[in-house]
Design an enzyme around this catalytic site. Sequence first.
Site, PDB file in Angstrom:
ATOM      1  N   ASP A  46       0.961  -1.476  -0.376  1.00  0.00           N
ATOM      2  CA  ASP A  46       0.146  -0.221  -0.064  1.00  0.00           C
ATOM      3  C   ASP A  46       0.901   1.124   0.166  1.00  0.00           C
ATOM      4  O   ASP A  46       2.316   1.143   0.880  1.00  0.00           O
ATOM      5  CB  ASP A  46      -1.007   0.130   0.998  1.00  0.00           C
ATOM      6  N   HIS A  48      -0.977   4.652  -0.668  1.00  0.00           N
ATOM      7  CA  HIS A  48      -2.212   5.234   0.413  1.00  0.00           C
ATOM      8  C   HIS A  48      -1.565   7.135   0.137  1.00  0.00           C
ATOM      9  O   HIS A  48      -1.164   6.964   1.427  1.00  0.00           O
ATOM     10  CB  HIS A  48      -2.232   5.202   1.121  1.00  0.00           C
ATOM     11  N   ASP A  74      -3.396  -0.379  -3.829  1.00  0.00           N
ATOM     12  CA  ASP A  74      -4.018   1.305  -2.579  1.00  0.00           C
ATOM     13  C   ASP A  74      -3.115   1.853  -2.814  1.00  0.00           C
ATOM     14  O   ASP A  74      -2.696   2.530  -1.675  1.00  0.00           O
ATOM     15  CB  ASP A  74      -4.094   0.228  -0.766  1.00  0.00           C
ATOM     16  N   ASP A  77      -6.467   7.570  -1.241  1.00  0.00           N
ATOM     17  CA  ASP A  77      -6.528   7.974  -0.249  1.00  0.00           C
ATOM     18  C   ASP A  77      -6.292   8.164   1.333  1.00  0.00           C
ATOM     19  O   ASP A  77      -4.673   7.413   0.992  1.00  0.00           O
ATOM     20  CB  ASP A  77      -7.989   6.442   0.158  1.00  0.00           C
ATOM     21  N   ARG A  78      -6.651   8.136   2.276  1.00  0.00           N
ATOM     22  CA  ARG A  78      -5.487   8.534   3.370  1.00  0.00           C
ATOM     23  C   ARG A  78      -4.822   9.497   3.852  1.00  0.00           C
ATOM     24  O   ARG A  78      -4.425  10.221   4.182  1.00  0.00           O
ATOM     25  CB  ARG A  78      -4.752   6.916   4.388  1.00  0.00           C
ATOM     26  N   ASN A 106      -8.311  -2.726  -2.610  1.00  0.00           N
ATOM     27  CA  ASN A 106     -10.277  -2.024  -2.451  1.00  0.00           C
ATOM     28  C   ASN A 106     -10.052  -0.399  -2.109  1.00  0.00           C
ATOM     29  O   ASN A 106     -11.462  -0.108  -2.499  1.00  0.00           O
ATOM     30  CB  ASN A 106     -10.317  -2.439  -0.632  1.00  0.00           C
ATOM     31  N   HIS A 107      -9.298  -0.128  -2.553  1.00  0.00           N
ATOM     32  CA  HIS A 107      -9.059   1.936  -2.324  1.00  0.00           C
ATOM     33  C   HIS A 107      -9.237   2.302  -3.761  1.00  0.00           C
ATOM     34  O   HIS A 107      -9.392   3.226  -3.676  1.00  0.00           O
ATOM     35  CB  HIS A 107      -8.462   2.315  -1.903  1.00  0.00           C
ATOM     36  N   HIS A 156      -4.239  -8.006  -3.707  1.00  0.00           N
ATOM     37  CA  HIS A 156      -3.879  -7.330  -2.594  1.00  0.00           C
ATOM     38  C   HIS A 156      -4.217  -7.333  -0.797  1.00  0.00           C
ATOM     39  O   HIS A 156      -3.560  -7.381   0.050  1.00  0.00           O
ATOM     40  CB  HIS A 156      -5.124  -5.671  -3.026  1.00  0.00           C
ATOM     41  N   ARG A 204     -13.793  -6.624   9.348  1.00  0.00           N
ATOM     42  CA  ARG A 204     -13.783  -5.058   8.537  1.00  0.00           C
ATOM     43  C   ARG A 204     -15.123  -5.118   7.538  1.00  0.00           C
ATOM     44  O   ARG A 204     -15.247  -4.576   7.052  1.00  0.00           O
ATOM     45  CB  ARG A 204     -12.924  -5.539   7.237  1.00  0.00           C
ATOM     46  N   HIS A 231      -2.484  -4.600   1.859  1.00  0.00           N
ATOM     47  CA  HIS A 231      -4.239  -4.508   2.872  1.00  0.00           C
ATOM     48  C   HIS A 231      -3.818  -4.049   4.316  1.00  0.00           C
ATOM     49  O   HIS A 231      -4.582  -3.394   4.758  1.00  0.00           O
ATOM     50  CB  HIS A 231      -4.314  -5.423   2.511  1.00  0.00           C
TER      51      HIS A 231
END
Length: 271
Positions: A46, A48, A74, A77-78, A106-107, A156, A204, A231
């Site tokens: 990730d 991010h 990923d 995001d974040r 997933n993002h 992922h 989750r 992940h």
Amino acid sequence: DQIGKTIPIPTFDEEIIFELCQDAKTHFQRQDIFLELMTPIYVVGDIHGNIFDLIRIIVSATPPPRSRLLFLGDYVDRGEYSIEVITLLFALIVTFPDCVFMLRGNHEFESMNSTYGFLAEVTTQYTSRNLYEVINDVFQYMPLAATLNKQIFCVHGGISPAVSNIDQIKKIRRPLPTYDVEYVSDLMWSDPCYECKNYDESNRGLGVQFGVKALKDFLNVVCMRRMFRAHQCVMPGVLKFGGDLLYTVFSCSNYADSKGNRCGLLFVQPN
């Protein structure tokens, strides 16, 4: 270490990123949804929106074409620099299509990145949703999984009780706007769990938790020796599970409330 200090982080006109997205989309459409890659190769977890770690990784690995890199998803995001991260990565895959590979996380689904920062970042910087929607359209064509040397399964999130052979993944049709297909959700969201013998519900809300036995059974069924996934934020950057059957790699340091996790990077040698 001078990026963002004495060396400015570049920004790009919206039209330039639009053109880059079209080239990236064409590239992903030509690729299979399941990649079969050979080593040597670096494996990245990730990001991010952490442009600083991404650039450190590329410098450490030496930039393509002198190195080859597989990213496990990923990207957005974040963090604060999701646009810059995705712009750099799309530029790399278009320029070095035989050296840089990107799996979907997933993002990279709109149901996630509309909530966790990417939408807000794009609309703040470019004052409309147009670029956000174009980038998400590109995400719908990204590969979902890969193998290295036909021995290491890369994804992922994790495995699925609904997947009994690789052909199931190869038959998934794109574009893929959601992860409603049961095993797509599992591939994106699942996590290893020592307390689980086989499969259990995930805390989750999506995907599953899988134990060492479930992992061994899956690897046997798909004729793989081990698995790489991302992940999960792991403090050392890389963490083993089930002996050395599974490696989690997470490549965004100081992530969220982790209190100082390290940036991880795997290198897989030819043998």
